[in-house]
Design an enzyme around this catalytic site. Structure first.
Site, PDB file in Angstrom:
ATOM      1  N   ASP A 187      29.253  25.194  15.301  1.00  0.00           N
ATOM      2  CA  ASP A 187      29.940  23.929  15.598  1.00  0.00           C
ATOM      3  C   ASP A 187      30.320  23.812  17.071  1.00  0.00           C
ATOM      4  OD1 ASP A 187      29.798  23.665  12.816  1.00  0.00           O
ATOM      5  OD2 ASP A 187      31.833  24.406  12.527  1.00  0.00           O
TER       6      ASP A 187
ATOM      7  N   GLU B 100      29.170  14.012   9.246  1.00  0.00           N
ATOM      8  CA  GLU B 100      30.270  14.808   9.785  1.00  0.00           C
ATOM      9  C   GLU B 100      30.038  15.051  11.262  1.00  0.00           C
ATOM     10  OE1 GLU B 100      30.113  18.296   7.375  1.00  0.00           O
ATOM     11  OE2 GLU B 100      28.186  18.953   8.170  1.00  0.00           O
TER      12      GLU B 100
END
Length: 503
Positions: free
Chosen positions: A22, A178
């Site tokens: 991420d 997301e």
């Protein structure tokens, strides 16, 4: 050193190997800074610095004080901190992240990304994970979260200004929209998202609007990055973030995995940080080839290699790369009890226990060797490869024995043992990647556990299949961490070294 890779340069991807998922990136002048998810590990959110986007150095962890990061003792593995966004705005660094185990969305600031970072500003009105921050020309701060929804906030107080509203959530039928990131680039506002889930169908899509709150027009070439349905050696590509270099070039950092072995392929290092060039055509970003040192499947001939690591525990504080599940107290983990040694005092019964005292570093290479000198005179402890409480291999020293313990799901077993004189002993773990796949059920690597004798020779005690310490078996979002632990009493460790490559 240049501020960005030269065009046409073959990148040695991943640029940050091992469990560093991420990625979020920003630039301040000629310096780049990057932050990653850390999940159940403390300290949280590793922060890296680079001058060229290729060579990265960890300069700290943003959440390195108990008052910043609350991870309850019973919080689950793969819980904790999800998907930070790191930005530089108005002379200050801003970091927003979700703690799914406690407290929700939190915002932190710093004048120096190496720290210290502020105490958390809570965002109770921001509902959803993967928060992003972006500022309009008039100073309005927009917070966008997975889903995808958006709300204006006061970043100094955490107060929401108005009601959240849904915005573009990806191509029709997209799974798990997301990791949103909102940017003002030229005359357009761009909304970049991940979609498809963080497994093999992961991808990055984008839309644009004349205003930060939409309506958003999707890119006709979506997804602009994905390896779904391909045989590329890097899979699960997604969760991207854009950055522009001082020379005007554009780049994307994103996560990916390197699965190995036969079918279905197992990735053991977790999701890693990769880099790709970006060009612009008709005001849309075009992501270039994910170039690597990897040969075509079935397996890379070469791999990016992290430098060797040696820690003699001579400093009063541990280096920022050392992490522990959920918490780490000075009473349970210290270099001050015995000069030049790391002393671990057990509070959990074993590596199966969420409260185990464990200090480790991310495994960053497909093949590697880790060693430590352990003194078990006052307790039981050793060296382990950990994925979570239910998936780990360890070699443990006691006053009279050295034993290899394997935990795979509900099964726990002492798979080998050897008498010991109770004195200090060198414990060793070697990870050997599978270089040639000869049949479909072959695992990604082998984990070899043993001890070194007084002449420095290696005594192998067990050779275990590495697939059981993979995300495809265990589930979750993390990767392997190799380190030291105490299960009974106090165990002292004189040094630790980690060396990449096969042995």
């Amino acid at each position: 050193m240049s501020s960005a890779p030269e065009k046409g340069h073959t990148l040695s991807n991943p640029v940050i190997p091992g469990f560093h998922p991420d990625p979020s990136i920003c630039r301040a002048g000629d310096d780049y800074y990057l932050a990653c998810s850390s999940f159940e590990y403390y300290p949280g959110v590793p922060v890296f610095h680079s001058r060229d986007l290729v060579h990265w150095t960890q300069i700290g962890n943003a959440l390195d004080r108990p008052g910043q990061l609350r991870l309850p003792p019973d919080s689950s593995s793969s819980g904790g901190l999800y998907a930070p966004t790191l930005r530089h705005h108005d002379g200050r660094f801003w970091l927003v992240v979700t703690n799914v185990s406690a407290d929700g969305n939190l915002l932190f600031t710093a004048t120096d990304p190496a720290g210290p970072w502020s105490d958390p500003i809570r965002l109770p009105g921001v509902r959803g994970i993967d928060p992003d921050l972006a500022w309009d020309d008039d100073g309005t701060c927009w917070c966008t979260v997975a889903g995808v929804s958006q709300v204006r906030i006061d970043p100094l107080t955490g107060e929401t200004l108005g009601e959240p509203r849904r915005v573009w959530s990806g191509p029709p039928g997209a799974k798990a929209p997301e990791a949103p990131h909102l940017y003002r680039i030229g005359d357009w506002w761009y909304l970049l998202i991940a979609e498809g889930g963080t497994e093999r169908c992961h991808g990055v899509s984008i839309a644009r609007s004349r205003t930060p709150d939409g309506p958003f027009e999707p890119c006709p070439a979506n997804p602009i990055l994905t390896h779904r349905g391909t045989d590329h050696p890097v899979q699960n590509t997604g969760h991207g973030d854009l950055v522009q270099g001082p020379d005007g070039s554009w780049w994307m950092v994103f996560l990916g995995v390197r699965p190995g072995g036969g079918s279905p392929g197992w990735h053991v290092l977790g999701r890693e940080t990769f880099l790709a060039p970006v060009t612009w055509i008709d005001d849309w970003p075009v992501v270039g080839e994910v170039t690597t040192d990897l040969a075509p499947p079935p397996w890379p001939l070469r791999e990016p290699v992290a430098p060797p690591v040696r820690d003699d525990f001579e400093l009063s504080d541990l280096a920022p790369a050392w992490i522990s599940p959920r918490s780490r107290s000075a009473e349970d983990c210290t270099t001050k009890e015995r000069a030049g040694w790391l002393s671990l005092r057990a509070r959990g019964a074993s590596l199966d226990d969420p409260g185990v005292v464990f200090v480790g570093r991310r495994q960053q290479d497909l093949s590697c060797r880790a060693r430590t000198l352990a003194d078990p005179a006052e307790g039981h402890g050793g060296l382990a490869v950990r994925l979570d409480e239910r998936h780990h291999y360890g070699i443990e020293a006691t006053a009279g024995e050295v034993r290899v313990i394997a935990r795979i799901g509900p099964l726990r077993s002492v798979v080998a043992s050897r008498p010991s004189d109770g004195g200090p002993v060198v414990l060793r773990i070697e990870v050997v990647a599978t270089r040639e796949v000869t049949e479909a059920r072959q695992g990604p690597d082998t984990v070899v556990l043993g001890v070194e004798d007084r002449e420095g020779g290696f005594v192998e005690l067990a050779r275990l299949d590495g697939r059981y310490l993979s995300t495809e078996v265990a589930g979750g979002f993390t990767g392997r961490v190799i380190g030291m632990y105490a299960s009974v009493g106090t165990v002292h460790f004189d040094w630790f070294d980690y060396e990449p490559g096969a042995h």
